[in-house]
Write an enzyme that holds these catalytic residues in place. Structure first.
Site, PDB file in Angstrom:
ATOM      1  NE  ARG A  93      -4.190  -1.658   0.190  1.00 58.87           N
ATOM      2  CZ  ARG A  93      -4.249  -2.751  -0.566  1.00 58.87           C
ATOM      3  NH1 ARG A  93      -3.275  -3.049  -1.404  1.00 58.87           N
ATOM      4  NH2 ARG A  93      -5.310  -3.539  -0.510  1.00 58.87           N
ATOM      5  CG  HIS A 153      -3.193  -1.487  -6.797  1.00 65.19           C
ATOM      6  ND1 HIS A 153      -3.617  -0.764  -5.703  1.00 65.19           N
ATOM      7  CD2 HIS A 153      -3.208  -2.795  -6.399  1.00 65.19           C
ATOM      8  CE1 HIS A 153      -3.883  -1.595  -4.705  1.00 65.19           C
ATOM      9  NE2 HIS A 153      -3.637  -2.841  -5.109  1.00 65.19           N
TER      10      HIS A 153
HETATM   11  P1  NDP Z   1      -1.103 -11.241   5.628  1.00 65.71           P
HETATM   12  O1  NDP Z   1      -2.108 -10.696   6.578  1.00 65.71           O
HETATM   13  O2  NDP Z   1      -1.138 -12.683   5.311  1.00 65.71           O
HETATM   14  O3  NDP Z   1       0.378 -10.905   6.152  1.00 65.71           O
HETATM   15  C1  NDP Z   1       0.699  -9.704   6.756  1.00 65.71           C
HETATM   16  C2  NDP Z   1       2.113  -9.787   7.278  1.00 65.71           C
HETATM   17  O4  NDP Z   1       2.496  -8.485   7.751  1.00 65.71           O
HETATM   18  C3  NDP Z   1       2.248 -10.751   8.466  1.00 65.71           C
HETATM   19  O5  NDP Z   1       3.468 -11.414   8.421  1.00 65.71           O
HETATM   20  C4  NDP Z   1       2.194  -9.789   9.668  1.00 65.71           C
HETATM   21  O6  NDP Z   1       2.898 -10.236  10.811  1.00 65.71           O
HETATM   22  C5  NDP Z   1       2.953  -8.604   9.102  1.00 65.71           C
HETATM   23  N1  NDP Z   1       2.628  -7.386   9.864  1.00 65.71           N
HETATM   24  C6  NDP Z   1       1.436  -6.815  10.071  1.00 65.71           C
HETATM   25  N2  NDP Z   1       1.545  -5.735  10.878  1.00 65.71           N
HETATM   26  C7  NDP Z   1       2.868  -5.636  11.188  1.00 65.71           C
HETATM   27  C8  NDP Z   1       3.614  -4.767  12.003  1.00 65.71           C
HETATM   28  N3  NDP Z   1       3.039  -3.760  12.668  1.00 65.71           N
HETATM   29  N4  NDP Z   1       4.952  -4.982  12.114  1.00 65.71           N
HETATM   30  C9  NDP Z   1       5.537  -6.026  11.457  1.00 65.71           C
HETATM   31  N5  NDP Z   1       4.875  -6.894  10.665  1.00 65.71           N
HETATM   32  C10 NDP Z   1       3.557  -6.704  10.535  1.00 65.71           C
HETATM   33  O7  NDP Z   1      -1.242 -10.363   4.292  1.00 65.71           O
HETATM   34  P2  NDP Z   1      -0.955 -10.818   2.786  1.00 65.71           P
HETATM   35  O8  NDP Z   1       0.414 -11.382   2.738  1.00 65.71           O
HETATM   36  O9  NDP Z   1      -2.073 -11.616   2.263  1.00 65.71           O
HETATM   37  O10 NDP Z   1      -1.001  -9.381   2.048  1.00 65.71           O
HETATM   38  C11 NDP Z   1      -0.131  -8.337   2.398  1.00 65.71           C
HETATM   39  C12 NDP Z   1      -0.595  -7.041   1.769  1.00 65.71           C
HETATM   40  O11 NDP Z   1      -0.336  -7.024   0.370  1.00 65.71           O
HETATM   41  C13 NDP Z   1      -2.095  -6.777   1.815  1.00 65.71           C
HETATM   42  O12 NDP Z   1      -2.484  -6.282   3.087  1.00 65.71           O
HETATM   43  C14 NDP Z   1      -2.303  -5.754   0.729  1.00 65.71           C
HETATM   44  O13 NDP Z   1      -2.184  -4.460   1.255  1.00 65.71           O
HETATM   45  C15 NDP Z   1      -1.148  -6.009  -0.224  1.00 65.71           C
HETATM   46  N6  NDP Z   1      -1.609  -6.483  -1.534  1.00 65.71           N
HETATM   47  C16 NDP Z   1      -1.262  -5.749  -2.662  1.00 65.71           C
HETATM   48  C17 NDP Z   1      -1.622  -6.180  -3.907  1.00 65.71           C
HETATM   49  C18 NDP Z   1      -1.178  -5.471  -5.132  1.00 65.71           C
HETATM   50  O14 NDP Z   1      -1.581  -5.840  -6.238  1.00 65.71           O
HETATM   51  N7  NDP Z   1      -0.320  -4.479  -5.034  1.00 65.71           N
HETATM   52  C19 NDP Z   1      -2.411  -7.413  -4.080  1.00 65.71           C
HETATM   53  C20 NDP Z   1      -2.681  -8.120  -2.857  1.00 65.71           C
HETATM   54  C21 NDP Z   1      -2.294  -7.648  -1.637  1.00 65.71           C
HETATM   55  P3  NDP Z   1       2.434 -11.573  11.592  1.00 65.71           P
HETATM   56  O15 NDP Z   1       2.883 -12.712  10.699  1.00 65.71           O
HETATM   57  O16 NDP Z   1       3.184 -11.515  12.849  1.00 65.71           O
HETATM   58  O17 NDP Z   1       0.953 -11.506  11.751  1.00 65.71           O
HETATM   59  C1  OXD Z   2      -5.471  -6.575  -2.668  1.00 73.17           C
HETATM   60  C2  OXD Z   2      -5.070  -5.694  -3.764  1.00 73.17           C
HETATM   61  O1  OXD Z   2      -5.349  -6.197  -1.509  1.00 73.17           O
HETATM   62  O2  OXD Z   2      -5.325  -6.025  -4.938  1.00 73.17           O
HETATM   63  O3  OXD Z   2      -5.922  -7.702  -2.960  1.00 73.17           O
HETATM   64  O4  OXD Z   2      -4.451  -4.656  -3.498  1.00 73.17           O
END
Ligand code: NDP
Ligand code: OXD
Length: 305
Positions: free
Chosen positions: A220, A268
């Site tokens: 993001r 995106h």
């Molecule tokens: P998950 O919820 O599976 O993973 C999130 C990870 O971030 C976890 O490892 C979590 O830690 C870590 N995290 C969260 N908060 C913190 C913090 N404060 N400090 C350190 N680590 C933190 O999410 P996904 O992997 O499924 O997706 C990640 C992001 O990718 C989505 O939220 C979205 O914004 C973005 N996205 C972008 C897309 C694009 O096309 N550009 C498409 C899809 C997603 P923990 O393991 O300890 O819980």
């Molecule tokens: C998602 C994205 O969060 O596309 O799935 O950004």
């Protein structure tokens, strides 16, 4: 069963795919839909949940739920369930690998040289000396970190709680972040946008990256302080940034990122939800919820992801 669907991205394909997976369901797309059992949404407009007090769950059609959780009318007690992977992890890994290999093999340097008809070889480098950081070790981050590690690059991953990912040095907490930043020749960002992570990559943290590092933000836009990133690029402290996401999307015309030679902009698209498998995943989860069984991908609304 009545489903309320809102998405501006491929709505017709969603209706068809959901109807195939859930032939008994009636799918409604307007905000004047009858009382629905489940809402399936991406970037819901204001008012969507207003007349829906009986929802059993709200499904996010994407992995990130930041825009959904800030919707004022989202009923407080209703579970929010997100799409997990469903074809997105391999897309994320492709994008990250492209950026890592581009940085490691210095392809942008050769492109510059070609423009001035310059024939000049850069010295070869060792993968073992080229560490990559991955912030976020969830569904997408852990897959991406492992894909990078499989090529022989040392990978440092960072999460909120301690994690174990094969082939990845997993760190957490603020000392863990400092260690990842200090090592990462390429930093891939795959964190959710939450109160804790907004603006995480500011001037102070970007300054901890090795000189000439590359930033790859696939999560993001608001995770990165955009003005601080521009300054770091303009001062040559960062070599390049691959940016798929932005604080304002679409990226406004005239935004300095568009023409910056140190920035690659993509709209995106790092990982797009693939409709058929995502509809299947959602249908399976609805079937489980109807049977009173637990499902994965339930968002912790206080934590914000
Ligand atoms: P998950 O919820 O599976 O993973 C999130 C990870 O971030 C976890 O490892 C979590 O830690 C870590 N995290 C969260 N908060 C913190 C913090 N404060 N400090 C350190 N680590 C933190 O999410 P996904 O992997 O499924 O997706 C990640 C992001 O990718 C989505 O939220 C979205 O914004 C973005 N996205 C972008 C897309 C694009 O096309 N550009 C498409 C899809 C997603 P923990 O393991 O300890 O819980
Ligand atoms: C998602 C994205 O969060 O596309 O799935 O950004």
């Amino acid at each position: 069963m009545h489903l309320l669907l809102h998405t501006t991205e491929q709505p017709e394909q969603w209706v068809a795919a959901l109807q195939k997976e859930l032939p008994q369901a009636r799918i409604h797309r307007a905000s004047d839909a009858p009382q629905c059992d489940y809402a399936l949404v991406w970037q819901p407009p204001a008012g969507l949940f207003g007349g829906q007090p009986a929802l059993k769950a709200v499904f996010s059609l994407g992995a990130g739920v930041d825009s959904l959780l800030t919707s004022d009318e989202l009923p407080e007690a209703v579970p929010v369930v997100r799409v997990e992977d469903s074809g997105m992890a391999s897309q994320m890994a492709e994008y990250a690998l492209y950026a890592v290999l581009d940085a490691f093999r210095e392809f942008r340097c050769y492109a510059r040289q070609q423009r001035s008809h310059q024939w000049s070889a850069r010295p070869p480098r060792e993968r073992a000396d080229f560490a990559v950081g991955v912030l976020g070790l969830g569904v997408l981050g852990s897959y991406t970190a492992q894909a990078i590690g499989a090529l022989g690059f040392p990978v440092y991953g960072w999460s909120r709680t301690p994690r174990r990912v094969t082939g990845v040095t997993c760190l957490h907490g603020s000392s863990g972040l400092a260690e990842v930043l200090a090592s990462a020749r390429v930093l891939v960002v795959l964190l959710p946008l939450t109160v804790q992570t907004r603006g995480l990559l500011d001037a102070r943290r970007l300054a901890r990256l090795p000189h000439g590092a590359v930033l790859v933000n696939l999560a993001r836009g608001a995770l990165v302080a955009e003005a601080d990133l521009l300054r770091a690029l303009n001062e040559g402290r960062l070599a390049h940034a691959f940016l798929d996401v932005f604080s304002t999307e679409p990226l406004p015309p005239g935004h300095p990122f568009w023409d910056h030679p140190g920035i690659t902009v993509t709209p995106h698209v790092a990982a797009q939800t693939t409709v058929a498998p995502a509809a299947r995943q959602i249908a399976e989860k609805i079937a489980k919820l109807e049977r009173g069984e637990p499902v994965t991908g339930v968002v912790d609304r206080r934590r914000g992801y």
